[in-house]
Each structure stands twice: as C-alpha cells, then as structure tokens.
Design an enzyme around this catalytic site. Structure first.
Site, PDB file in Angstrom:
ATOM      1  N   LYS A 257       0.826  -1.036  -0.079  1.00  0.00           N
ATOM      2  CA  LYS A 257      -0.058  -0.026  -0.173  1.00  0.00           C
ATOM      3  C   LYS A 257       0.881   1.239   0.127  1.00  0.00           C
ATOM      4  O   LYS A 257       1.330   1.633  -0.949  1.00  0.00           O
ATOM      5  CB  LYS A 257      -0.899  -0.072   1.248  1.00  0.00           C
ATOM      6  CG  LYS A 257      -2.154  -0.992   0.969  1.00  0.00           C
ATOM      7  CD  LYS A 257      -1.809  -2.415   1.686  1.00  0.00           C
ATOM      8  CE  LYS A 257      -2.888  -3.344   1.781  1.00  0.00           C
ATOM      9  NZ  LYS A 257      -2.499  -4.684   1.890  1.00  0.00           N
ATOM     10  N   PHE A 447     -14.618 -14.298   1.137  1.00  0.00           N
ATOM     11  CA  PHE A 447     -15.050 -13.306   0.230  1.00  0.00           C
ATOM     12  C   PHE A 447     -14.187 -13.492  -1.067  1.00  0.00           C
ATOM     13  O   PHE A 447     -14.442 -13.023  -2.198  1.00  0.00           O
ATOM     14  CB  PHE A 447     -14.741 -11.749   0.634  1.00  0.00           C
ATOM     15  CG  PHE A 447     -13.568 -11.616   1.403  1.00  0.00           C
ATOM     16  CD1 PHE A 447     -13.176 -11.956   2.605  1.00  0.00           C
ATOM     17  CD2 PHE A 447     -12.587 -11.088   0.621  1.00  0.00           C
ATOM     18  CE1 PHE A 447     -12.044 -12.008   3.222  1.00  0.00           C
ATOM     19  CE2 PHE A 447     -11.211 -10.742   1.131  1.00  0.00           C
ATOM     20  CZ  PHE A 447     -10.970 -11.306   2.487  1.00  0.00           C
TER      21      PHE A 447
HETATM   22  N1  F0G Z   1      -3.810  -4.908   7.242  1.00  0.00           N
HETATM   23  C1  F0G Z   1      -4.413  -4.026   6.591  1.00  0.00           C
HETATM   24  C2  F0G Z   1      -5.092  -2.680   7.118  1.00  0.00           C
HETATM   25  C3  F0G Z   1      -4.746  -4.148   5.120  1.00  0.00           C
HETATM   26  O1  F0G Z   1      -5.519  -3.427   4.252  1.00  0.00           O
HETATM   27  C4  F0G Z   1      -4.143  -5.384   4.546  1.00  0.00           C
HETATM   28  C5  F0G Z   1      -4.470  -5.692   3.183  1.00  0.00           C
HETATM   29  C6  F0G Z   1      -3.148  -6.252   5.380  1.00  0.00           C
HETATM   30  C7  F0G Z   1      -2.923  -5.703   6.733  1.00  0.00           C
HETATM   31  C8  F0G Z   1      -2.688  -7.283   4.818  1.00  0.00           C
HETATM   32  O2  F0G Z   1      -1.473  -7.269   4.002  1.00  0.00           O
HETATM   33  O3  F0G Z   1      -2.238  -8.237   1.771  1.00  0.00           O
HETATM   34  O4  F0G Z   1       0.075  -7.562   2.343  1.00  0.00           O
HETATM   35  O5  F0G Z   1      -1.032  -9.609   3.429  1.00  0.00           O
HETATM   36  N2  F0G Z   1      -5.401  -5.188   2.648  1.00  0.00           N
HETATM   37  C9  F0G Z   1      -5.461  -5.546   1.282  1.00  0.00           C
HETATM   38  C10 F0G Z   1      -6.908  -4.708   0.728  1.00  0.00           C
HETATM   39  C11 F0G Z   1      -5.597  -6.861   0.797  1.00  0.00           C
HETATM   40  O6  F0G Z   1      -7.281  -4.922  -0.181  1.00  0.00           O
HETATM   41  O7  F0G Z   1      -7.595  -3.913   1.569  1.00  0.00           O
HETATM   42  P1  F0G Z   1      -1.139  -8.072   2.765  1.00  0.00           P
END
Ligand code: F0G
Length: 455
Positions: A257, A447
């Site tokens: 991100k 999901f």
């Molecule tokens: N924490 C948050 C707040 C996240 O948004 C995500 C991932 C993760 C942890 C996990 O990280 O995908 O690198 O294993 N969010 C993505 C999303 C998948 O689409 O919001 P990751």
C-alpha cells in the site's frame, strides 16, 4: 481546495482493454458474481484494491536492477533495515513476503489460547491470524466508525472505555496486545488522531499492555493528522509518521500500500526478545531472516518506496485524487461514507439498495452491478467479508460497503470522471436491482472465492 495535480509525468503506459456489455455479462456469470474471480483482462478500470497495484517510480525501477540476490545478508536487506529505522524509528526488522506473513508470526508469538485481542475494527487477515493463534478479537473502535454518516474527523480512534471494560472483565494479563490500525481500512480508510494514540499509549503503559500497530497506511493517516488535527499543520508527514510509531511497541506492515511496491512487508519491533523469536520463526514460514520471502530487488524497491510515501506532494495528490472522486460521486447523490478516507471511496450499499436485505448481500450485489455498467471492478466490504465467528455464526457488520480503492499513481483524473459517471448510472436504476444468494462458501476468508447466483 488547492491543486492536487499529479506530481509526476508518465514514462511508460499499459494499454487498457474495453469490453462490451455482453462480454461483461458473461464474465460476471463465469465469476459467480464475485469481482475477485473476474479475470483482470476483462476489467477496464481496476479498483479492487490499492494493494500491490501501485505504479513504481523510475527510481524504484532502477533499484530493481540493484538486487543483491544472495541467500543470506543481501545488501538490500540492510537498506530496508536503514529505511525502517530512519522513517519509522523501530529498532528491529523482520522482512516478510507481505503483511499477513508478519501478522502470522506476530500472532503466533504474542497470543496464547483464550487471550483477548482488542482492535480498532478488524481487518480480515489480521483477525483471522489472531483467531487461528487462539485469540478472541474484540472491536474497540469508537461508535462513530460504525455510522457511515457521522462526520467525526477521526473515526478510526480507539474507545478506551471499551478497552477498560475488557480489562475489568478479563484482567490486563489476558490481553495479548492492542492492535491499532492506521488508517482503518474497513471503516472507510478513517484516520486515528495523535491525541488518541497518545492516550492509548498512556493507558496501556499503566496497565502493562503492549500496542502493536498495523501501519499499512500510516503515511495516509499522517496526512489526515496534518490537515485536521490541531497543532500539526506545520509538521511534515515524515515527522508525524515517526511520532505515531513512537507510541507503539512494534508493527506489522504491508508494503503493497503506502510503500508503493507490488509485493513486500515486514514485522518491526522495539523489543529484542520478541524480535529474536520472530527472527527464528520467519525461517519456518517465509524464508531466511534477511529476505523473508522477498527477492533482494523487492526489498530495494520497498526501501525507496518508504521514502517516497512520506513526501508531501505525493500524499497531497494521492488523497486529493480520492477526494476528487468522492466529491463527484456526492454531486450525483451517491451515498458514500463520510468523511472521505485515505485509500478509496466507500459506497454505502445499505443506503444505495435499501430494498435488498443484508442476508441477500447488498454490497456484493452492487459491486457486480458496477462491473456490468462499464467494466469497473470494486470490492465488497460487508457481510461476505465479515465471515463467521469461531462458533460458525455469520458476523453482521453494521457497515455494508462497496470499496472503490484507488491504486497509487496509476489512474488519471479523466478515469475518476468515468468512475463517478458509471456509478451514477447504476444509482439511477437502483430500484430494479435484486440481491444475490451464496451458492459456494469457502472455509477461510470466504469473500475471495465465494460464488453467488441471482435471486
Ligand atoms: N492490514 C490492512 C489494514 C490491510 O488493508 C491489509 C491488506 C493487510 C493488513 C494485509 O496485508 O495483503 O500484504 O497481506 N489489505 C488488502 C486490501 C488486501 O485490499 O485492503 P497483505
């Protein structure tokens, strides 16, 4: 608002494919009305996620050529360690392939069976790892977060009264740690205030409870603090980011991100003993402690991306683009979560489709309809994402949202116009839209792979 014009120019392009209504209907059917199961080739504008979908800078790409692909002691690992110390201030680093790799290791180390894990709302993978380690998650976010119309500026804040209740009921020693996310993804990318982070720190210090940060979108949270919280207007995003980290004991991070890369993550810690255990465990699940499932080049790109993420002009444009889309949708009357958050626009499916009951998956339905209109791919963040508790009962989240997540540095203002106009067209014909029923449900994180049928 002053200009948020993109602080970069485009050096390489990827051609987009347009589809016909007929093709989209067929693709959606084949995907079981689940946008996760669509082929990327059948998508025109992809707002499924901001995770790993960012455009890297030319400097990051040049870093990709400097990968030291040694099994042990790669120099890119040391660059990443320096970036983490320099920008976030944590002492120890354990790289992982992405965020959930770090969540797995942290949960296994810190959580004993029956422990309580309070968090400011849940994130899907984070909560599942806590539960798989034997923990019981408790939501301690302020009530405003569950109200899509409240315009409280820091809807991500922790409600310390809720934490205190847990401490009273179970005792502080039963609390594994408090998991604080900045910004809060499922609340709509809502920030936490510095005042709240300080209060959490003070409270937990008194009780001997550790604070673990989910710092996946920390630079975006810092921007909101700079813009909205008294006393921060003259501070830089970099200064604010470092201050946030200073109130915590460690953090999990998805580099996909904020850090402007396509893969990567880490666990960062200040406590040597936890670090030592994590460094031991990473070898089992991810890879040696100096690469954690990443190529040297990935670590290099992430170290550079970490610095780019805290640049003022970058963050102003990044969130400016999200605001531009949100304002446009509001002009069309589309109900969205307010205030607008950091990484995307969250459309309120309960208000959009009031005639579809939550058990007929309004957000899943709306995401499917949005795809049908113009090939824009979004994501359900409602009852399907919430899943079931350890007793097998469906969680019924108050928020039933469709997330239009904006990848960083990828789409232009003209794309934002197309997205808002397409959503407005679906809004016009909302009364004819019927719900879905689930015909296949996977056991974990349903999901991603669930399939649906029209009612
Ligand atoms: N924490 C948050 C707040 C996240 O948004 C995500 C991932 C993760 C942890 C996990 O990280 O995908 O690198 O294993 N969010 C993505 C999303 C998948 O689409 O919001 P990751």
């Amino acid at each position: 608002r002053d200009s948020w014009a993109e602080p970069y120019k485009i050096k390489m392009v990827e051609l987009l494919k347009m589809t016909t209504a007929e093709q989209r209907k067929k693709a959606l059917q084949e995907a079981g009305f689940n946008t996760f199961l669509l082929k990327s080739e059948d998508v025109y504008i992809d707002l499924l996620t901001d995770s790993g979908t960012n455009a890297m800078s030319d400097i990051q790409w040049s870093g990709m050529m400097l990968g030291d692909e040694a099994y042990a002691g790669s120099k890119n690992y040391y660059h990443l360690e320096d970036a983490v110390k320099d920008v976030y201030g944590y002492k120890y680093l354990v790289p992982t392939h992405q965020g959930r790799g770090a969540e797995n290791i942290l949960s296994q180390i810190m959580i004993k069976a029956g422990d309580i894990v309070p968090g400011n709302m849940y994130f899907t993978t984070t909560r599942l790892h806590q539960e798989l380690a034997g923990g019981v998650f408790h939501d301690v976010i302020i009530d405003e977060a569950h109200d899509s119309e409240s315009d409280f500026p820091f809807k991500g804040n922790v409600d310390l009264n809720k934490v205190e209740k847990l401490v009273q009921e179970y005792g502080a020693e039963k609390i594994a740690y408090i998991c604080v996310a900045v910004t809060v993804n499922l609340a709509g990318g809502q920030p936490v205030s510095m005042e709240n982070l300080k209060a959490v720190r003070k409270y937990t210090e008194e009780k001997g409870i550790k604070v673990m940060l989910d710092m996946t979108r920390i630079a975006e949270n810092a921007y909101f603090i700079q813009q909205k919280e008294e006393g921060f207007r003259l501070k830089t995003i970099a200064e604010i980011v470092k201050e946030i980290c200073s109130y915590t004991d460690g953090a999990t991070f998805s580099g996909k991100k904020d850090a402007l890369v396509n893969i990567g993550g880490f666990l960062a810690l200040n406590d040597y003993d936890i670090f030592e255990e994590a460094r031991n465990m990473v070898v089992v699940y991810e890879g040696l402690h100096t690469y954690g499932g990443l190529a040297g080049r990935d670590m290099e790109a992430m170290s550079i991306g970490i610095y780019e993420s805290v640049q003022e002009e970058h963050m102003k444009a990044r969130i400016g683009q999200v605001f531009y889309l949100g304002d446009k949708m509001r002009e069309f009357g589309v109900p969205i979560v307010t205030p607008i958050g950091g990484h995307g626009i969250f459309v309120d499916a309960k208000q959009f489709l009031p005639h579809v009951s939550q058990d007929d998956f309004p957000a899943q339905t709306l995401a499917a309809e949005i795809y049908l209109d113009a090939g824009i791919r979004t994501m359900e963040r409602g009852i399907v994402s919430a899943g079931r508790n350890s007793k097998g009962e469906n969680y019924h989240p108050k928020l039933e949202l469709v997330r239009f997540t904006i990848p960083r540095r990828v789409y232009t203002q003209a794309h934002m116009d197309v997205i808002a106009e397409s959503t407005a067209r679906v809004y016009e014909r909302r009364n004819q839209i019927k719900g879905l029923k689930m015909i296949y449900e996977p056991k974990y994180l349903r999901f991603f792979q669930a399939r649906f049928e029209k009612h």
